[in-house]
Motif scaffolding. Structure first.
Motif, PDB file in Angstrom:
ATOM      1  N   ASN A 186       0.951  -1.138   0.059  1.00  0.00           N
ATOM      2  CA  ASN A 186       0.100  -0.041  -0.124  1.00  0.00           C
ATOM      3  C   ASN A 186       0.823   1.257   0.116  1.00  0.00           C
ATOM      4  N   ASP A 187       1.610   1.457  -1.057  1.00  0.00           N
ATOM      5  CA  ASP A 187       2.492   2.422  -1.279  1.00  0.00           C
ATOM      6  C   ASP A 187       2.020   3.934  -0.881  1.00  0.00           C
ATOM      7  N   ASN A 188       0.806   4.206  -1.527  1.00  0.00           N
ATOM      8  CA  ASN A 188       0.281   5.752  -1.103  1.00  0.00           C
ATOM      9  C   ASN A 188       0.093   5.772   0.199  1.00  0.00           C
ATOM     10  N   VAL A 189      -0.503   4.902   0.926  1.00  0.00           N
ATOM     11  CA  VAL A 189      -0.587   5.260   2.270  1.00  0.00           C
ATOM     12  C   VAL A 189       0.705   5.251   3.108  1.00  0.00           C
ATOM     13  N   ALA A 190       1.729   4.299   2.737  1.00  0.00           N
ATOM     14  CA  ALA A 190       2.993   4.384   3.377  1.00  0.00           C
ATOM     15  C   ALA A 190       3.700   5.766   3.128  1.00  0.00           C
ATOM     16  N   GLN A 191       3.534   6.293   1.837  1.00  0.00           N
ATOM     17  CA  GLN A 191       4.144   7.500   1.408  1.00  0.00           C
ATOM     18  C   GLN A 191       3.581   8.747   2.522  1.00  0.00           C
ATOM     19  N   ASN A 192       2.209   8.613   2.906  1.00  0.00           N
ATOM     20  CA  ASN A 192       1.660   9.614   3.534  1.00  0.00           C
ATOM     21  C   ASN A 192       2.312   9.648   5.197  1.00  0.00           C
ATOM     22  N   TYR A 193       2.310   8.467   5.592  1.00  0.00           N
ATOM     23  CA  TYR A 193       2.702   8.291   7.013  1.00  0.00           C
ATOM     24  C   TYR A 193       4.276   8.804   7.080  1.00  0.00           C
ATOM     25  N   LEU A 194       5.040   8.332   6.101  1.00  0.00           N
ATOM     26  CA  LEU A 194       6.307   8.785   6.270  1.00  0.00           C
ATOM     27  C   LEU A 194       6.556  10.138   5.973  1.00  0.00           C
ATOM     28  N   TYR A 195       5.843  10.898   4.887  1.00  0.00           N
ATOM     29  CA  TYR A 195       5.977  12.241   4.543  1.00  0.00           C
ATOM     30  C   TYR A 195       5.659  13.102   5.934  1.00  0.00           C
ATOM     31  N   ILE A 248       6.359  12.497   8.916  1.00  0.00           N
ATOM     32  CA  ILE A 248       7.735  12.640   9.889  1.00  0.00           C
ATOM     33  C   ILE A 248       8.941  13.344   8.949  1.00  0.00           C
ATOM     34  N   VAL A 249       8.881  13.147   7.803  1.00  0.00           N
ATOM     35  CA  VAL A 249       9.952  13.915   6.959  1.00  0.00           C
ATOM     36  C   VAL A 249       9.768  15.189   6.716  1.00  0.00           C
ATOM     37  N   GLN A 250       8.355  15.639   6.505  1.00  0.00           N
ATOM     38  CA  GLN A 250       8.051  17.278   6.399  1.00  0.00           C
ATOM     39  C   GLN A 250       8.231  17.984   7.863  1.00  0.00           C
ATOM     40  N   ARG A 251       7.811  17.164   9.025  1.00  0.00           N
ATOM     41  CA  ARG A 251       7.937  17.650  10.304  1.00  0.00           C
ATOM     42  C   ARG A 251       9.472  18.166  10.388  1.00  0.00           C
ATOM     43  N   ALA A 252      10.329  17.289   9.946  1.00  0.00           N
ATOM     44  CA  ALA A 252      11.791  17.523  10.186  1.00  0.00           C
ATOM     45  C   ALA A 252      12.329  18.680   9.165  1.00  0.00           C
ATOM     46  N   ASN A 253      11.792  18.767   7.860  1.00  0.00           N
ATOM     47  CA  ASN A 253      12.278  19.731   7.022  1.00  0.00           C
ATOM     48  C   ASN A 253      10.824  20.087   6.277  1.00  0.00           C
ATOM     49  N   PRO A 254      10.457  21.286   6.592  1.00  0.00           N
ATOM     50  CA  PRO A 254       9.035  21.637   5.751  1.00  0.00           C
ATOM     51  C   PRO A 254       9.210  22.007   4.348  1.00  0.00           C
ATOM     52  N   SER A 255      10.413  22.082   3.752  1.00  0.00           N
ATOM     53  CA  SER A 255      10.751  22.244   2.378  1.00  0.00           C
ATOM     54  C   SER A 255      10.742  21.208   1.433  1.00  0.00           C
ATOM     55  N   VAL A 256      10.681  20.113   2.045  1.00  0.00           N
ATOM     56  CA  VAL A 256      10.913  18.857   1.286  1.00  0.00           C
ATOM     57  C   VAL A 256       9.427  18.571   0.491  1.00  0.00           C
ATOM     58  N   THR A 257       9.839  17.788  -0.657  1.00  0.00           N
ATOM     59  CA  THR A 257       8.440  17.569  -1.565  1.00  0.00           C
ATOM     60  C   THR A 257       7.873  16.381  -0.954  1.00  0.00           C
ATOM     61  N   PRO A 258       6.612  15.886  -1.319  1.00  0.00           N
ATOM     62  CA  PRO A 258       6.135  14.822  -0.955  1.00  0.00           C
ATOM     63  C   PRO A 258       6.800  13.593  -1.408  1.00  0.00           C
ATOM     64  N   VAL A 259       6.632  12.297  -0.627  1.00  0.00           N
ATOM     65  CA  VAL A 259       7.387  11.213  -0.861  1.00  0.00           C
ATOM     66  C   VAL A 259       6.835  10.614  -2.055  1.00  0.00           C
ATOM     67  N   THR A 260       7.494  10.286  -2.896  1.00  0.00           N
ATOM     68  CA  THR A 260       6.961   9.311  -4.200  1.00  0.00           C
ATOM     69  C   THR A 260       7.581   8.098  -4.508  1.00  0.00           C
ATOM     70  N   ALA A 261       8.558   7.618  -3.704  1.00  0.00           N
ATOM     71  CA  ALA A 261       9.133   6.304  -3.677  1.00  0.00           C
ATOM     72  C   ALA A 261       8.349   5.431  -3.705  1.00  0.00           C
ATOM     73  N   THR A 262       8.514   4.264  -4.349  1.00  0.00           N
ATOM     74  CA  THR A 262       7.618   2.929  -4.177  1.00  0.00           C
ATOM     75  C   THR A 262       8.527   1.712  -4.161  1.00  0.00           C
ATOM     76  N   GLY A 263       7.715   0.779  -3.760  1.00  0.00           N
ATOM     77  CA  GLY A 263       8.543  -0.558  -3.592  1.00  0.00           C
ATOM     78  C   GLY A 263       9.673  -0.611  -2.840  1.00  0.00           C
ATOM     79  N   GLN A 264      10.854  -1.067  -3.303  1.00  0.00           N
ATOM     80  CA  GLN A 264      11.904  -1.220  -2.503  1.00  0.00           C
ATOM     81  C   GLN A 264      12.615   0.249  -1.996  1.00  0.00           C
ATOM     82  N   ASP A 265      12.434   0.892  -2.949  1.00  0.00           N
ATOM     83  CA  ASP A 265      12.978   2.407  -2.911  1.00  0.00           C
ATOM     84  C   ASP A 265      12.437   3.129  -1.568  1.00  0.00           C
ATOM     85  N   LEU A 266      10.813   2.600  -1.538  1.00  0.00           N
ATOM     86  CA  LEU A 266      10.040   3.029  -0.437  1.00  0.00           C
ATOM     87  C   LEU A 266      10.542   2.697   0.917  1.00  0.00           C
TER      88      LEU A 266
END
Length: 486
Positions: A384-393, A395-413
């Motif tokens: 469920n990559d889309n759901v995983a991306q949102n949870y990850l984002y 934490i990532v955005q909280r640390a760095n508000p300037s980052v773009t949304p997470v788009t990685a999938t599969g093993q890269d995710l």
């Protein structure tokens, strides 16, 4: 008739140390100590104190970050060479030995905590001065202590869950009854059986938990509560490769919890505040204090820094290099130049201590950021990559508000989630276990001299991803089987 056990009454704690070898000199009968609710409270207090003390032991709390490569060593004092801390030398070099294990005392102490929990469970139903709700709460907290402590042992002494297809490889001895001198001890369960017992204990604890802790004093986050037990159960499901249950329970927890996720603007300041946890803490074991309110020790002794005295453990260059300058977590380091002897020459070297554990901090067990990262990992492993991306984002955005949304999938995710776990949970005792669960190699020589072990790297799979059962315990329990490779 109740069997007779013994308990030492100490200044701060009540425990049963080395009970297999000898009876304590100043002892009272467990029938007396555990025969009243007040006595049960004293034993519970002692069990919490003993659990916090063993979790905080330097060899244990630094284990996953040291072996994984998140932390390394600072000199003892100025103009001294950097060398390995003596009490972690074996584990740091992936050369721990059963006859001289760095964590032998940790192994023993964890089982003493478990024995205290089992003793309380053995006696609680006989209390005549406690209500049903009070008895249920005792059972809930002790079951949670038993599950949590067994899982710490399992991560040290059992390969990760998917090391074999059915998790049939060796786990740990799972004690559900008080241990008696002269009675045969149990054999090790498989990892599958061990996690089934851990999860069952947590589930039973949740069935029994009430809103009133056994100990009347102290903040709620210091005890095993409904929220902390649920969060630890989520972690156990992840470690047991039950991705669906981990994902479902994490989603429910995040939606319903009243614990706030730290915000960017306050992130560093919350870690810097003295004597108080960050707002998103789920479970943090408080430090024992004397009558004057002073603590006898904390993780500051391991990670702390002052200009005249400092802890031996600092961030590795590898870890420090991972943080973007715009990442708020890059401000969580105390950078100091210390004159260090290198190749018989005194030169200034910059060391980085963490701000997470300054000013007598409590011992962190779990916080909300980890639940988000568990949700991300579990959903990613389910595809469920889309759901995983949102949870990850989150934490990532909280640390760095300037980052773009997470788009990685599969093993890269999955790799991105592992990286974020490393950055967010650094110094909190996770990374080596994460590498094992993700079936990754340990690489600690990225920056050359940052690793000072004879063996810096460890290729997966390897027998050295687990420790040897200490020799003393093998001698005490003829049913114990040593781990492969030792």
């Amino acid at each position: 008739m109740k069997k007779c056990y013994y308990i030492l009454v100490l200044i701060f704690a009540i425990g049963c140390e080395d009970f297999l070898d000898k009876e304590p000199v100043d002892a009272v009968s467990f029938n007396e100590q555990l025969g009243s609710y007040a006595g049960m409270q004293e034993v519970m207090n002692g069990t919490y104190i003993q659990l916090e003390a063993v979790i905080r032991e330097r060899e244990f709390y630094t284990y996953a970050d040291l072996l994984g490569g998140n932390i390394t060593f600072a000199p003892v004092e100025e103009e001294r060479p950097v060398n390995v801390e003596n009490n972690v030398e074996n584990i740091y070099t992936f050369n721990d030995r059963e006859e001289d294990s760095d964590l032998a005392s940790v192994y023993q102490s964890f089982y003493e905590v478990i024995n205290s929990a089992n003793l309380m469970l053995d006696y609680v139903d006989n209390l005549t001065d406690a209500s049903t709700a009070q008895k249920d709460q005792i059972k809930a907290e002790t079951l949670a202590i038993r599950a949590f402590t067994h899982e710490q042992l399992l991560r040290l002494y059992g390969q990760h869950y998917l090391f074999t297809a059915d998790a049939s490889h060796l786990g740990i001895v799972y004690n559900t009854e008080p241990q008696e001198p002269g009675v045969d001890f149990s054999a090790r369960k498989t990892v599958a059986e061990s996690y089934a017992l851990i999860i069952a204990d947590y589930q039973q604890a949740l069935d029994l938990i009430t809103s009133e802790s056994v100990l009347p004093l102290g903040p709620n986050y210091s005890y095993f509560s409904q929220e902390s037990i649920t969060a630890l159960l989520i972690r156990a499901y992840l470690n047991a490769a039950n991705w669906q249950r981990a994902a479902d329970l994490a989603e429910e927890f995040i939606a319903e919890t009243s614990i706030p996720l730290m915000i960017t603007a306050n992130y560093v300041a919350e870690w810097e505040q003295p004597n108080a946890p960050v707002s998103e803490v789920i479970l943090e074991l408080s430090l024992p204090t004397d009558n004057g309110g002073d603590v006898s020790g904390s993780l500051e002794g391991t990670f702390g820094y002052t200009p005249v005295e400092w802890g031996r453990f600092v961030a590795s260059q590898d870890l420090r290099s991972l943080y973007d300058p715009l990442d708020v977590r890059s401000d969580l380091f105390i950078a100091e130049d210390i004159i260090t002897t290198i190749n018989q020459e005194n030169i200034p070297v910059t060391y980085y201590w963490t701000k997470k554990f300054q000013d007598n901090p409590g011992t962190i067990i779990m916080r909300l950021s980890e639940v988000y990262l568990i949700a991300a990992e579990a959903q990613a492993r389910l595809g469920n990559d889309n759901v995983a991306q949102n949870y990850l984002y989150t934490i990532v955005q909280r640390a760095n508000p300037s980052v773009t949304p997470v788009t990685a999938t599969g093993q890269d995710l999955l790799d991105a989630i592992l990286l974020e776990r490393r950055k967010e949970l650094a110094f909190e005792g996770h990374y080596f276990y994460d590498l094992a669960r993700f079936e990754k190699d340990v690489i600690r020589d990225t920056f050359g001299g940052d690793c000072i072990a004879q063996q810096c790297n460890l290729l997966y799979p390897n027998t050295r991803f687990v420790l040897p059962i200490p020799e003393r315990n093998l001698n005490l329990n003829e049913n114990l089987v040593q781990n492969d490779g030792y």
